[in-house]
Scaffold this motif. Structure first.
Motif, PDB file in Angstrom:
ATOM      1  N   TYR A  75       0.796  -1.231   0.000  1.00 28.61           N
ATOM      2  CA  TYR A  75       0.000   0.000   0.000  1.00 28.61           C
ATOM      3  C   TYR A  75       0.829   1.282   0.000  1.00 28.61           C
ATOM      4  CZ  TYR A  75      -3.987  -3.026   0.976  1.00 28.61           C
ATOM      5  OH  TYR A  75      -4.957  -3.995   0.905  1.00 28.61           O
ATOM      6  N   ASP A 111      -0.516   4.567   2.374  1.00 30.36           N
ATOM      7  CA  ASP A 111      -0.822   5.560   1.339  1.00 30.36           C
ATOM      8  C   ASP A 111      -1.881   5.059   0.358  1.00 30.36           C
ATOM      9  OD1 ASP A 111      -0.679   7.823  -0.187  1.00 30.36           O
ATOM     10  OD2 ASP A 111       1.254   7.335  -1.112  1.00 30.36           O
ATOM     11  N   THR A 112      -3.099   4.896   0.859  1.00 28.54           N
ATOM     12  CA  THR A 112      -4.173   4.421  -0.013  1.00 28.54           C
ATOM     13  C   THR A 112      -5.506   5.033   0.406  1.00 28.54           C
ATOM     14  OG1 THR A 112      -5.415   2.462  -0.742  1.00 28.54           O
ATOM     15  CG2 THR A 112      -4.434   2.356   1.454  1.00 28.54           C
ATOM     16  N   ASP A 113      -6.396   5.177  -0.582  1.00 26.85           N
ATOM     17  CA  ASP A 113      -7.744   5.678  -0.312  1.00 26.85           C
ATOM     18  C   ASP A 113      -8.609   4.651   0.413  1.00 26.85           C
ATOM     19  OD1 ASP A 113      -7.345   8.147  -1.581  1.00 26.85           O
ATOM     20  OD2 ASP A 113      -7.779   7.291  -3.557  1.00 26.85           O
ATOM     21  N   THR A 128      -4.860   3.190   7.248  1.00 23.40           N
ATOM     22  CA  THR A 128      -4.778   3.820   5.931  1.00 23.40           C
ATOM     23  C   THR A 128      -5.162   5.302   5.980  1.00 23.40           C
ATOM     24  OG1 THR A 128      -7.060   3.289   5.322  1.00 23.40           O
ATOM     25  CG2 THR A 128      -5.365   1.626   4.799  1.00 23.40           C
ATOM     26  N   SER A 292      -8.545   0.391  -8.060  1.00 20.81           N
ATOM     27  CA  SER A 292      -8.086  -0.931  -7.651  1.00 20.81           C
ATOM     28  C   SER A 292      -6.920  -1.376  -8.518  1.00 20.81           C
ATOM     29  CB  SER A 292      -9.220  -1.961  -7.789  1.00 20.81           C
ATOM     30  OG  SER A 292     -10.224  -1.680  -6.857  1.00 20.81           O
ATOM     31  N   LYS A 310       3.606  -0.035 -10.292  1.00 22.56           N
ATOM     32  CA  LYS A 310       4.340   0.762  -9.330  1.00 22.56           C
ATOM     33  C   LYS A 310       5.666   1.257  -9.887  1.00 22.56           C
ATOM     34  CE  LYS A 310       1.994  -0.578  -5.361  1.00 22.56           C
ATOM     35  NZ  LYS A 310       1.986  -0.538  -3.949  1.00 22.56           N
ATOM     36  N   ALA A 361      -7.379  -2.079  -3.226  1.00 20.06           N
ATOM     37  CA  ALA A 361      -7.136  -0.695  -3.621  1.00 20.06           C
ATOM     38  C   ALA A 361      -5.687  -0.458  -4.032  1.00 20.06           C
ATOM     39  CB  ALA A 361      -7.495   0.233  -2.472  1.00 20.06           C
ATOM     40  N   LYS A 362      -5.547   0.494  -4.927  1.00 15.87           N
ATOM     41  CA  LYS A 362      -4.222   0.926  -5.337  1.00 15.87           C
ATOM     42  C   LYS A 362      -3.529   1.606  -4.148  1.00 15.87           C
ATOM     43  CE  LYS A 362      -2.229   3.467  -9.230  1.00 15.87           C
ATOM     44  NZ  LYS A 362      -1.684   4.774  -8.811  1.00 15.87           N
ATOM     45  N   GLY A 363      -2.242   1.413  -4.060  1.00 14.35           N
ATOM     46  CA  GLY A 363      -1.492   2.034  -2.983  1.00 14.35           C
ATOM     47  C   GLY A 363      -0.375   2.904  -3.523  1.00 14.35           C
TER      48      GLY A 363
END
Ligand SMILES: [Zn+2]
Length: 389
Positions: A75, A111-113, A128, A292, A310, A361-363
């Protein structure tokens, strides 16, 4: 994995493999250079006794560090010292009241929503940015941190590993073959994020957690208040997802929180809203709009998706660790075909594609820990300013 294995058997084996890898890590065998068959053999031998094995503090620390490293790589970490110092101060205010005040507690903002929190053995608590964004005041943050702190202090994290261990027969069944190395790494990784606590442990984390924050001076209603916001956020979802997804039904949970406050006469009152809102500036992202990462759609065979997405905007800090990301989401996505695998699949509608928008989720790209120094005087001043005890 062989076809035709019953779901339960398969899931048990995934769990035991997770434990095997953890054991292997503790034995120092998981470096890229480790002899592959040696790893399997040692892990299998170890697993025969893992369920009643007494882990040393050193082993718990090594395990926690590895788990935290994987979570951070997945993340990313918010590279903001002020935010980390603030969360650490709130966390330390609570750990002082806990049964393990002297663990080397580390608080990490991911670091993710996504809205989530993860505990790892021996003092690691991750929360998060998305969870912080959803909170109204410091008592809510304290409530969520305390819940995770109790998972650590009462060693629910260790118990989950032990309970999920199979007997040696199953260990031998999976022990063998080169592909197992990949599988071990993937399985352990999934196990970590699956929140595999028992209901009893979840309930204990709630009750003990709010007791701790009340002792610290916070309103014990903080956790319930946050859960209400979370329920509102999740109400359109067809299944419980993300933070506390394995927890008892929300209403029963809320009732238990309320009755605990009454029964145990929990009388903390501080919300500390102003300090929270002046420090935490994140804005919540609706679940349906969380980007995501569809890593893991290729299952065991590949899945360099997350790595590609990444490395495109970050320097590859620790390439040796990157392959462990390959099968993220394996548990749910193992049957996914190869057709989706050509891109990073960053999408704004993960739920529609069968993903868990919070977990998948994307991190962020940077897994580096943000070092925070909190002196006893800092903590004292922090508590005083918040009218905490
Ligand atoms: Zn929990």
């Amino acid at each position: 994995m062989t076809s035709g294995m019953p779901d339960q058997g398969r899931s048990d084996i995934v769990k035991v493999i997770g434990t095997l890898l953890s054991s292997a890590l503790l034995l120092g065998l998981a470096s890229p250079a480790a002899a592959q068959f040696g790893l399997i053999e040692q892990g299998a031998k170890r697993a025969k006794q893992v369920s009643d094995f007494n882990w040393t503090d050193q082993e718990k620390a090594a395990l926690g560090a590895k788990v935290s490293e994987l979570v951070r790589q997945r993340y990313g970490v918010v590279q903001d010292a002020a935010v980390h110092k603030y969360v650490t101060l709130v966390g330390r205010t609570i750990t002082e009241q806990s049964t393990k005040p002297n663990l080397p507690w580390v608080f990490i903002v991911l670091d993710t929503d996504a809205v989530n929190a993860f505990a790892a053995p021996h003092g690691y608590v991750h929360i998060t940015r998305g969870a912080l964004a959803l909170m109204k005041d410091e008592s809510e943050l304290a409530g969520v941190l305390a819940h995770e702190i109790v998972h650590v202090s009462e060693e629910h994290t260790i118990d989950a590993l032990k309970k999920n261990t199979l007997k040696s027969a199953a260990a031998e069944q999976v022990a063998g073959g080169n592909a197992m190395i990949e599988f071990l790494a993937n399985a352990a990784y999934n196990n970590i994020l699956d929140n595999a606590y028992s209901r009893g442990d979840e309930a204990a984390s709630d009750t003990i957690g709010i007791t701790l924050i009340s002792k610290a001076g916070y309103a014990p209603q903080g956790l319930g208040s946050f859960l209400t916001t979370l329920a509102e956020r999740n109400k359109s979802a067809t299944e419980k997802r993300g933070l506390f997804s394995s927890h008892p039904e929300m209403q029963a949970r809320q009732e238990k929180l309320t009755s605990t406050i009454t029964k145990n006469k929990l009388n903390g009152t501080q919300l500390v809203a102003e300090r929270f809102t002046s420090t935490i500036k994140y804005k919540p992202v609706p679940q349906s709009q969380i980007a995501s990462v569809a890593a893991g759609t290729k299952g065991l065979a590949g899945g360099s998706n997350a790595k590609e997405s990444k490395s495109s905007n970050a320097k590859a800090d620790e390439p040796a660790e990157q392959p462990k990301k390959k099968g993220f989401g394996l548990g749910k996505l193992v049957s996914g075909g190869g057709s989706e695998s050509k891109s990073a699949q960053v999408t704004g509608s993960g739920g529609a594609r069968g993903l868990d928008p919070e977990k998948d989720a994307k991190g962020g790209a940077n897994p580096a820990v943000v070092a925070v120094k909190v002196t006893p005087a800092d903590l004292q001043a922090f508590k005083k300013a918040g009218s905490l005890t």
